[in-house]
Design a protein around this motif. Structure first.
Motif, PDB file in Angstrom:
ATOM      1  N   GLY A  53     -83.621 -40.982-109.795  1.00  0.00           N
ATOM      2  CA  GLY A  53     -81.898 -40.617-110.315  1.00  0.00           C
ATOM      3  C   GLY A  53     -80.698 -41.245-108.821  1.00  0.00           C
ATOM      4  N   PHE A  54     -79.619 -40.356-108.887  1.00  0.00           N
ATOM      5  CA  PHE A  54     -78.685 -40.283-107.606  1.00  0.00           C
ATOM      6  C   PHE A  54     -78.237 -39.303-107.223  1.00  0.00           C
ATOM      7  CE2 PHE A  54     -74.451 -41.334-106.864  1.00  0.00           C
ATOM      8  CZ  PHE A  54     -74.976 -42.460-105.451  1.00  0.00           C
ATOM      9  N   ILE A  55     -78.401 -39.120-106.221  1.00  0.00           N
ATOM     10  CA  ILE A  55     -77.545 -37.929-105.628  1.00  0.00           C
ATOM     11  C   ILE A  55     -76.230 -38.208-104.550  1.00  0.00           C
ATOM     12  CG2 ILE A  55     -78.928 -37.408-103.793  1.00  0.00           C
ATOM     13  CD1 ILE A  55     -80.161 -34.558-104.568  1.00  0.00           C
ATOM     14  N   SER A  56     -75.045 -37.047-105.071  1.00  0.00           N
ATOM     15  CA  SER A  56     -74.510 -37.065-104.321  1.00  0.00           C
ATOM     16  C   SER A  56     -74.083 -36.384-102.891  1.00  0.00           C
ATOM     17  CB  SER A  56     -73.078 -37.096-105.126  1.00  0.00           C
ATOM     18  OG  SER A  56     -72.776 -35.985-105.704  1.00  0.00           O
ATOM     19  N   PHE A  57     -73.579 -37.053-102.125  1.00  0.00           N
ATOM     20  CA  PHE A  57     -73.167 -35.841-101.145  1.00  0.00           C
ATOM     21  C   PHE A  57     -72.164 -34.515-101.267  1.00  0.00           C
ATOM     22  CE2 PHE A  57     -70.489 -34.061 -97.906  1.00  0.00           C
ATOM     23  CZ  PHE A  57     -71.184 -34.588 -96.966  1.00  0.00           C
ATOM     24  N   SER A  58     -71.317 -34.736-101.685  1.00  0.00           N
ATOM     25  CA  SER A  58     -70.303 -33.192-102.101  1.00  0.00           C
ATOM     26  C   SER A  58     -70.920 -32.419-103.309  1.00  0.00           C
ATOM     27  CB  SER A  58     -68.908 -34.135-103.045  1.00  0.00           C
ATOM     28  OG  SER A  58     -68.326 -34.647-101.977  1.00  0.00           O
ATOM     29  N   ASN A  59     -72.231 -32.705-104.251  1.00  0.00           N
ATOM     30  CA  ASN A  59     -72.725 -31.923-104.845  1.00  0.00           C
ATOM     31  C   ASN A  59     -73.447 -31.287-103.810  1.00  0.00           C
ATOM     32  OD1 ASN A  59     -71.361 -32.072-107.468  1.00  0.00           O
ATOM     33  ND2 ASN A  59     -72.931 -33.530-107.700  1.00  0.00           N
ATOM     34  N   MET A  60     -74.531 -31.876-103.379  1.00  0.00           N
ATOM     35  CA  MET A  60     -75.405 -31.525-102.313  1.00  0.00           C
ATOM     36  C   MET A  60     -74.624 -30.122-101.193  1.00  0.00           C
ATOM     37  SD  MET A  60     -78.690 -34.135-101.374  1.00  0.00           S
ATOM     38  CE  MET A  60     -76.995 -35.257-100.393  1.00  0.00           C
ATOM     39  N   VAL A  61     -73.473 -30.558-101.132  1.00  0.00           N
ATOM     40  CA  VAL A  61     -72.947 -29.721-100.127  1.00  0.00           C
ATOM     41  C   VAL A  61     -72.489 -28.255-101.466  1.00  0.00           C
ATOM     42  CG1 VAL A  61     -70.648 -29.634 -98.555  1.00  0.00           C
ATOM     43  CG2 VAL A  61     -71.714 -31.510 -98.533  1.00  0.00           C
ATOM     44  N   LEU A  62     -72.300 -28.341-101.793  1.00  0.00           N
ATOM     45  CA  LEU A  62     -71.997 -27.462-103.101  1.00  0.00           C
ATOM     46  C   LEU A  62     -72.690 -26.776-103.177  1.00  0.00           C
ATOM     47  CD1 LEU A  62     -68.862 -29.256-105.368  1.00  0.00           C
ATOM     48  CD2 LEU A  62     -68.155 -27.343-104.290  1.00  0.00           C
ATOM     49  N   TRP A  63     -73.738 -27.451-103.698  1.00  0.00           N
ATOM     50  CA  TRP A  63     -75.145 -26.338-103.875  1.00  0.00           C
ATOM     51  C   TRP A  63     -75.203 -25.716-102.812  1.00  0.00           C
ATOM     52  CZ3 TRP A  63     -79.736 -26.460-101.765  1.00  0.00           C
ATOM     53  CH2 TRP A  63     -81.315 -25.624-102.249  1.00  0.00           C
ATOM     54  N   THR A  64     -75.267 -26.151-101.908  1.00  0.00           N
ATOM     55  CA  THR A  64     -75.258 -25.739-100.239  1.00  0.00           C
ATOM     56  C   THR A  64     -74.720 -24.395-100.298  1.00  0.00           C
ATOM     57  OG1 THR A  64     -76.159 -27.880 -99.615  1.00  0.00           O
ATOM     58  CG2 THR A  64     -76.078 -25.592 -98.053  1.00  0.00           C
ATOM     59  N   LEU A  65     -73.637 -24.050-100.517  1.00  0.00           N
ATOM     60  CA  LEU A  65     -72.343 -23.731-100.009  1.00  0.00           C
ATOM     61  C   LEU A  65     -72.623 -21.890-100.926  1.00  0.00           C
ATOM     62  CD1 LEU A  65     -69.113 -25.530 -99.826  1.00  0.00           C
ATOM     63  CD2 LEU A  65     -70.419 -23.710 -97.329  1.00  0.00           C
ATOM     64  N   GLN A  66     -73.032 -22.365-102.137  1.00  0.00           N
ATOM     65  CA  GLN A  66     -73.732 -21.674-103.496  1.00  0.00           C
ATOM     66  C   GLN A  66     -75.172 -20.278-103.251  1.00  0.00           C
ATOM     67  OE1 GLN A  66     -71.134 -21.066-105.757  1.00  0.00           O
ATOM     68  NE2 GLN A  66     -69.866 -22.200-105.006  1.00  0.00           N
ATOM     69  N   GLU A  67     -75.348 -21.584-101.732  1.00  0.00           N
ATOM     70  CA  GLU A  67     -76.760 -20.734-102.045  1.00  0.00           C
ATOM     71  C   GLU A  67     -77.118 -19.982-100.506  1.00  0.00           C
ATOM     72  OE1 GLU A  67     -80.016 -21.270-103.609  1.00  0.00           O
ATOM     73  OE2 GLU A  67     -78.631 -21.942-105.139  1.00  0.00           O
ATOM     74  N   PHE A  68     -75.976 -20.108 -99.934  1.00  0.00           N
ATOM     75  CA  PHE A  68     -75.867 -19.382 -98.575  1.00  0.00           C
ATOM     76  C   PHE A  68     -75.049 -17.861 -99.443  1.00  0.00           C
ATOM     77  CE2 PHE A  68     -73.583 -23.559 -96.014  1.00  0.00           C
ATOM     78  CZ  PHE A  68     -75.585 -23.491 -95.293  1.00  0.00           C
ATOM     79  N   LYS A  69     -74.029 -18.100-100.174  1.00  0.00           N
ATOM     80  CA  LYS A  69     -74.233 -16.283-100.334  1.00  0.00           C
ATOM     81  C   LYS A  69     -74.714 -15.421-101.079  1.00  0.00           C
ATOM     82  CE  LYS A  69     -70.189 -16.820-103.025  1.00  0.00           C
ATOM     83  NZ  LYS A  69     -69.158 -17.457-104.181  1.00  0.00           N
TER      84      LYS A  69
END
Length: 452
Positions: free
Chosen positions: A129-145
Motif C-alpha cells: 500500500g501507500f499512505i499519505s502524511f495528510s490522511n494520517m494527520v486527519l485520521w489522528t485529529l478525528q481520533e483525538f476527538k
C-alpha cells in the motif's frame, strides 16, 4: 492528409528521442508527404476510400511509445522514497515524514525483507500500500476527538489556560491513538493501492493506472529489481502530455472547452464560509474525502481561498495555531502563508523539477489565498497549462463574479486521454489481499466477512 495506424507506429518506432521528437516526426510527415512514393498507400497515407484514423486510437498508440523514463521529476525524487512497515506506529511514521519533508510513504509487509536494501530479481513487489502524511494527520485529529473527555473546544480552552499544546505533544499524551499500527489503518481505508512500473514502460500504461485504479502516485522500480527509485505523479504526467500540443490527435481533445466534457466530480465542490473555523475545514476535509475545501465570503459567495489536504502540515508547525483551531477563522488561516512570491523563472523551473517528487512543504505550489481557477469557456488544454504552471492538482470552476460552480481535478483531465478499457497486463500485487488481512476480513462467496 490522413495517415493510417501502421504508418503512425512506423514513425514513432523509427524516431529517436522523447515525446517532442516523435511528435515533430509525425507532424513533419503529415505536412511533407514523400514525393517519391508511387501511391498514397506506399506512403502510409489513407486513400479516399479508407475511413479516417480514429484520433483516440492514434493518440493512444503514440503515447504507448513514450517511455516513463522521459517523464520529468523521476530522477529527482530518490530522497522522497520512504518505506514504512505495517507494524510501525502512527506516531513514529507521522514524525518521520514531517521531519524528512515527504508527503507519503510506501507500506511494506513486516514479514518481507527490507525492499530498500535487499536486492531481489522477483517479478512481484513487497509493497502492500501507500499512505499519505495528510490522511494520517486527519485520521489522528478525528481520533483525538473520540478519546478526549468533553468537546474539542472545551479541551482547547483548558489547554490555553496553561500554554499552547502542539500536535505532537497531544499525540504523545494519547497512546491509544499514537500507538496504532500502520497495518490497522487498512480497516479505515487509509491505504492506497500500489502499482509499480518500470522505466521502459510507457506513458499510456501510467494513464491506464491513473484512470482505472486512482492511485495518487505510481512508483517506478529498477529494471532488475523491485526497489523503488522514484514516482510518477499526476503533475509530471500533465507536463509530458502538454508536450503533445500541436499533434492533431491530442488537440482534437485538448482544444475543446471544459463545458463539452462530463467530468466525474465537477459538481462535487465543497465550500465553507470565511468566518467558520480551521477546525470546521479540517472536519469537512475528513468527512467529505475531498482534495480541498473552497473558502467563500458569506456576503458575496465569492471565492477567496481554499484549504487543501496538503495544507494540514501547517497545523503541526505552529502550536498556537493548532491550539486555537476551534476559535481561529479559516480566513485568518489561509493568509498565514505569507512567503515572498517567486519570480516566474524560479517558479517554472521549480515546478518542473518537483513535478515527480513527494515534497510535503512545497514552496512552488499556490498559496492558500490564491486558489487556481478556470471558467467553463476555457479549453481543456488551457486548464492543463494553468495547473502545470501553478503546480496544482485541481482548479475551481468559477463564474464571471468569482463564485464557485465546480471543481476540476488533474486526474479528471488526464483520464480524457486514457481508453475506456482495462489492460489485462496490469497486476495489482498484494494490496487488496493485504488490506483485507490487516483489517481482519476476507472475501467469502462474494461477500466481505469479518474474521475478528
Amino acid at each position: 492528409m490522413q495517415m493510417d495506424l501502421r504508418k503512425v507506429e512506423e514513425i514513432v518506432n523509427d524516431s529517436k528521442g522523447g515525446i517532442i521528437e516523435k511528435k515533430e516526426a509525425i507532424v513533419s510527415t503529415l505536412s511533407n508527404p514523400n514525393p517519391n512514393s508511387d501511391t498514397d498507400s506506399d506512403a502510409g497515407v489513407s486513400n479516399p476510400t479508407t475511413p479516417p484514423v480514429d484520433a483516440a486510437s492514434a493518440l493512444q498508440l503514440f503515447l504507448d511509445h513514450i517511455p516513463i523514463s522521459s517523464i520529468p521529476g523521476i530522477h529527482n525524487s530518490p530522497s522522497t522514497v520512504l518505506v514504512v512497515r505495517t507494524q510501525e506506529c502512527v506516531k513514529d511514521v507521522i514524525k518521520m515524514l514531517y521531519e524528512k519533508n515527504v508527503s507519503g510513504a510506501l507500506v511494506a509487509d513486516g514479514l518481507e525483507p527490507d525492499p530498500t536494501t535487499t536486492f531481489t530479481t522477483s517479478f512481484s513487489h513487497p509493497y502492500v500500500g501507500f499512505i499519505s502524511f495528510s490522511n494520517m494527520v486527519l485520521w489522528t485529529l478525528q481520533e483525538f476527538k473520540k478519546h478526549h473527555f468533553g468537546s474539542e473546544k472545551d479541551n482547547a480552552k483548558r489547554t490555553k489556560k496553561t500554554k499552547p499544546q502542539g500536535f505532537f505533544s497531544l499525540l504523545n499524551q494519547t497512546p491509544i491513538v499514537s500507538e496504532t499500527k500502520i497495518g490497522e489503518l487498512a480497516a479505515s481505508f487509509m491505504w492506497e493501492p500500489v502499482f509499480p512500473v518500470k522505466r521502459d514502460q510507457t506513458l499510456f500504461h501510467v494513464l491506464l493506472l491513473l484512470s482505472k485504479h486512482r492511485p495518487s502516485v505510481v512508483p517506478v522500480t529498477q529494471h532488475s529489481s523491485s526497489k523503488v527509485v522514484g514516482f510518477v505523479t499526476e503533475n509530471s504526467v500533465n507536463h509530458v502530455l502538454l508536450q503533445s500540443s500541436g499533434l492533431e490527435w491530442f488537440d482534437s481533445i485538448a482544444d475543446k472547452p471544459l463545458s463539452d466534457f462530463r467530468f466525474d466530480h465537477n459538481d462535487q465542490v465543497v465550500s465553507i464560509y470565511n468566518d467558520q473555523t480551521i477546525a470546521d475545514s479540517v472536519h469537512v476535509l475528513w468527512k467529505k474525502k475531498v482534495c480541498a475545501v473552497a473558502v467563500v465570503k458569506r456576503q458575496t459567495e465569492k471565492l477567496i481561498g481554499c484549504v487543501r489536504v496538503s495544507d494540514i502540515h501547517r497545523l503541526l508547525g505552529d502550536d498556537r495555531i493548532f491550539t486555537d483551531r476551534e476559535d481561529t477563522s479559516v480566513e485568518q488561516f489561509i493568509h498565514i502563508d505569507t512567503g515572498p512570491a517567486l519570480d516566474d523563472i524560479d517558479h517554472d523551473l521549480g515546478a518542473l523539477i518537483s513535478a515527480g517528487t513527494l515534497v510535503l512543504k512545497d514552496k512552488f505550489g499556490p498559496r492558500m489565498d490564491s486558489p487556481v481557477t478556470n471558467m467553463e469557456k476555457d479549453t481543456l488544454k488551457e486548464a492543463m497549462k494553468n495547473l502545470a504552471e501553478k503546480k496544482s492538482d485541481f482548479s475551481f470552476l468559477v463564474d464571471e463574479c468569482g463564485r464557485v460552480k465546480g471543481v476540476l481535478t488533474l486526474r479528471d483531465m488526464l483520464v480524457e486521454f486514457a481508453p475506456p478499457c482495462m489492460d489485462s497486463r496490469i497486476d495489482g500485487g498484494g494490496f487488496f489481499d493485504m488490506a483485507l488481512k490487516e483489517s481482519g476480513c476476507t472475501i467469502k462467496d462474494g461477500t466481505m466477512v469479518q474474521l475478528k
